[in-house]
Enzyme design. Structure first.
Site, PDB file in Angstrom:
ATOM      1  N   ASP A 229      56.045  30.512  59.821  1.00 31.21           N
ATOM      2  CA  ASP A 229      56.525  29.204  59.419  1.00 31.21           C
ATOM      3  C   ASP A 229      57.476  29.466  58.246  1.00 31.21           C
ATOM      4  OD1 ASP A 229      57.080  26.568  59.030  1.00 31.21           O
ATOM      5  OD2 ASP A 229      55.010  25.887  58.999  1.00 31.21           O
TER       6      ASP A 229
HETATM    7  C1  BGC Z   1      57.423  23.295  59.055  1.00 29.46           C
HETATM    8  C2  BGC Z   1      57.696  23.740  60.477  1.00 29.46           C
HETATM    9  C3  BGC Z   1      59.173  23.737  60.751  1.00 29.46           C
HETATM   10  C4  BGC Z   1      59.854  24.623  59.737  1.00 29.46           C
HETATM   11  C5  BGC Z   1      61.348  24.657  59.905  1.00 29.46           C
HETATM   12  C6  BGC Z   1      58.244  24.086  58.068  1.00 29.46           C
HETATM   13  O1  BGC Z   1      58.124  23.549  56.788  1.00 29.46           O
HETATM   14  O2  BGC Z   1      56.068  23.462  58.758  1.00 29.46           O
HETATM   15  O3  BGC Z   1      57.025  22.902  61.369  1.00 29.46           O
HETATM   16  O4  BGC Z   1      59.405  24.169  62.059  1.00 29.46           O
HETATM   17  O5  BGC Z   1      59.586  24.124  58.436  1.00 29.46           O
HETATM   18  O6  BGC Z   1      61.904  23.452  59.540  1.00 29.46           O
END
Ligand code: BGC
Length: 768
Positions: A229
């Site tokens: 993530d």
């Molecule tokens: C979120 C993800 C997301 C990623 C990219 C993160 O903060 O938890 O779900 O895909 O950011 O935006």
């Protein structure tokens, strides 16, 4: 195009390999131009394409794309075909917007209705969430675009989401928090899986060897790449060792250098790095097999978003007011009627191609009807009596009032959890005030997770759960209100009466770095069932403008082997006067098991469309896993021979038919008896019984002779009443054999430990 990955890897320098394992920008992989390794672009996800025009920016407004309904609404459709269709459409948009991998869907469980990102997740039930995630993935990937199944795993809250440790036992992990991921991985083979931010039992999601390597890659056979993530990596080398292939976002030069140094110093085996490189290259080259560019059909996708939203709306209450009939004047009240609340805040925020405004959509369908509007409530947390007064005046003069109530973003969003289940004070006061003057009143809700309604639900005629329904949802609401669409959505999560009733209440949101999953297996309806707690609306519940009767339920075999599974069949009849769709649910109840199991668990469902008076036979397959549970000591899914109830229902609380069938377990389980095993455990294991049986009888006879028996046994062999007022065997059966023998030490020819060691040698040599 088949690229010889091994040959590419062998030509890459150590620096190139390390760089490939970290992003080049916020949304792309690092290309290796000299070797023809292209860049791959990813975008959020999950219910639309958030393609930021410059891959180096996290914050820029994204290019226009269709905002489909969010996952709570999608899940309420229980419609795997529709999710597949939505997947196809998402892939077309990815192709048009030059996106190789869409970051979604999310398959985390809704442990508590307070979870800030619940709107991005499907359900409190792993079976349902897994089926839906797999369909969406299949739909997207069948068009040559990748997905990222997220956030793996046990990422169920926003509070301290970057650091908190979810403390969860292995059985709960396997039965509740992992199966949706497992099903999606096995059935749909997502190209990528995104790890969670948080720790799981003390180890970061990005470094979780148990989850990423042992379970995901080795047990489930995941062949894609694991991506972090965004910002979830703390120690790049530890993450590679854990099984995390690709770190995002990039660039992260220091991290790349750390990997190079770790290989040079021997701290990291280069073969491990090569394996991550191979996984990344495989997906990068696969992505390039799908040519990008062109346009997508904006109108057709908006229309699909409308259709899905209509299928996902859940009619929670209707005293007969809906569908709306011949009303001359409808008062439309609520900010959300003029300003659709159709998605949540955070990384999933889509720049929609257009938005269907609920008020306009009503106007478009209401001929010869006067529609008036009052805003009703502010978008912040202030209290405005004047707005309530205005709405009351409007409602008073109308034949019917429609209240569009949206849970504001300051109460629900990615990034923070909710602190209560309530609407704003103003919204509650508004509903109550309007209801006093206008009993013919419908509340339309736009929210991503359950809200409490006890304060007002008895005062209103109807409640429609409209969810965060995507850009076309305003039209879908109007269709349902006017009866152009017969609502058929059913809840994929329980609506509790109050917060204090919810399963994680006593362990939420944790503190001092930890959140204890004390409720274990019992989340959602599993908890309410077990506690016999009343709820506002149960899992699987939803009304229709027609009614359905269930009958003629049958099971394919009364006795069956676990490996063969079963088929349950039931006839469903539309007993009303309009066409409608029913969602038939099959729950399984194990009558007797060695370890505690939930009262019932969803193991199959089907959605069937019926004309008035029509009957269809619905068949639902149940496989091995429908009857199995994860045994933490055997470290595998096991079945136990015995009777299972098959409950066919219209919701978790509305079981229409019950069948029983007897399962024969075909498993040959390893013997897990050890020094600490109790007499009961020895006697429950056929091999244990064979070895301990004679000794057990001796111990029993001897004990009863010494201590006597309690009166309730009636059969006093030596004429004495129990010396200590109880039958001591009742206590001794749950003592380790070794401890029991200690008490008999005087009569033994060798130390108790040696004796049990001997028994264990015997039992483990009997073919276990
Ligand atoms: C979120 C993800 C997301 C990623 C990219 C993160 O903060 O938890 O779900 O895909 O950011 O935006």
């Amino acid at each position: 195009m088949i690229t010889d990955l091994q040959s590419v890897i062998s030509q890459m320098t150590l620096e190139e390999k390390a760089a490939l394992c970290t992003g080049a920008s916020a949304w792309s992989t690092t290309p290796v131009e000299r070797l023809g390794v292209p860049e791959m672009i990813v975008s959020d996800g999950p219910h639309g394409v958030r393609r930021v025009p410059d891959v180096h920016s996290m914050a820029l407004k994204s290019l226009p794309a269709t905002c489909f309904p969010t996952a709570s609404c999608l899940a309420s459709t229980w419609d795997v075909d529709l999710l597949r269709e939505m997947g196809n459409a998402l892939a077309e948009e990815c192709i048009a917007l030059n996106v190789d991998v869409l970051l979604g869907p999310g398959a985390n469980m809704k442990r508590s209705p307070l979870g800030g990102r619940n709107f991005e997740y499907f359900s409190e039930d792993p079976f349902l969430a897994g089926e839906l995630a797999a369909s969406l993935i299949n739909g997207i990937q069948s068009r040559g675009v990748g997905t990222s199944l997220k956030h793996y795993a046990v990422n169920n809250q926003e509070f301290q989401r970057f650091s908190i440790s979810a403390e969860v036992d292995e059985r709960t992990l396997r039965e509740i928090y992992l199966p949706a991921f497992e099903k999606a991985v096995k059935q749909a083979k997502p190209w990528t899986v995104m790890c969670s931010y948080n720790k799981i039992n003390g180890v970061y999601g990005s470094e979780q060897h148990h989850l990423l390597t042992e379970i995901l890659k080795e047990e489930w056979g995941f062949e894609g790449l694991v991506v972090s993530d965004w910002g979830a990596v703390h120690d790049r080398v530890a993450a590679l060792k854990g099984g995390l292939d690709w770190e995002m976002p990039g660039p992260q030069d220091r991290r790349v250098r750390a990997v190079v140094e770790a290989v040079r110093s021997g701290q990291l085996d280069e073969a491990l790095l090569d394996e991550s490189v191979r996984r990344i290259l495989r997906i990068v080259f696969k992505a390039k097999e799908t040519p990008k560019g062109g346009a997508f059909d904006v109108d057709a996708h908006h229309e699909l978003a409308r259709k899905i939203a209509a299928e996902g709306m859940v009619l929670l209450k209707n005293d007969g007011l809906l569908p709306l009939k011949d009303h001359q004047h409808i008062a439309v009240i609520g900010h959300a009627a003029e300003n659709a609340h159709f998605q949540g805040g955070g990384s999933s925020h889509i720049n929609p191609t257009r938005v269907a405004m609920p008020f306009k959509e009503l106007q478009a369908r209401a001929d010869n009807v006067e529609l008036t509007y009052a805003e009703g409530y502010p978008t912040d947390n202030s209290f405005r009596q004047d707005m309530i007064d205005q709405a009351v005046t409007l409602a008073q003069s109308a034949d019917v009032a429609l209240l569009y109530i949206a849970l504001p973003t300051f109460k629900e969003s990615e990034g923070y959890d909710r602190t209560d289940l309530d609407l704003t004070d103003q919204q509650v006061a508004l509903i109550k005030a309007v209801a006093k003057v206008q009993p013919r009143m419908v509340v339309v809700l736009n929210n991503g997770a359950p809200v409490a309604m006890s304060a007002w639900i008895d005062d209103v005629s109807a409640v429609l759960e409209g969810w965060m329904m995507g850009q076309a949802g305003g039209a879908a609401i109007a269709d349902v209100l006017f009866g152009r669409v017969n609502p058929c959505g059913k809840l994929a999560e329980t609506f509790p009466l109050k917060l204090a009733d919810t399963p994680a209440y006593l362990n939420w949101p944790g503190g001092a770095g930890k959140v204890r999953y004390g409720e274990g297996l019992f989340i959602g309806y599993r908890y309410y069932d077990e506690k016999e707690l009343p709820v506002l609306f149960p899992f699987g519940y939803g009304l229709s403008y027609t009614s359905f009767a269930y009958g003629n339920a049958k099971v394919s075999a009364k006795n069956f082997k676990d490996v063969n599974g079963l088929t349950v069949t039931v006839d469903v009849t539309n007993t009303g006067s309009v066409a409608g769709k029913e969602i038939v649910q099959v729950y399984v109840h194990d009558q007797k098991s060695a370890l505690v199991r939930p009262e019932k668990e969803l193991k199959g469902f089907a959605k069937v469309e019926l004309q008035p008076g029509e009957t269809k036979s619905v068949s639902i397959q149940l496989d091995f896993r429908a009857f199995a549970y994860y045994h933490p000591e055997y470290k595998q899914w096991i079945t136990e021979t015995g009777d299972f109830d098959l409950l066919i229902g219209a919701s978790a609380a509305d079981i229409r038919c019950r069948l029983t069938a007897t399962l024969e377990s075909t498993l040959c389980l390893p013997c897990i008896l050890d020094m600490e095993s109790t007499m009961r455990e020895w006697m429950a294991d056929p091999r244990g019984r064979q070895v301990l049986g004679a000794l057990y009888e001796q111990i029993e006879t001897q004990t009863r002779r010494t201590f006597g028996e309690a009166e309730r046994y009636g059969n006093k062999k030596n004429g004495n009443e129990a010396a200590i007022g109880m039958d001591i065997m009742d206590m001794m059966v749950d003592m380790p054999v070794v401890s029991v023998l200690m008490f008999q030490q005087g009569a033994l020819t060798m130390p108790a430990e040696e004796m049990v060691a001997g028994l264990l040698r015997q039992v483990h040599s009997t073919g276990a």
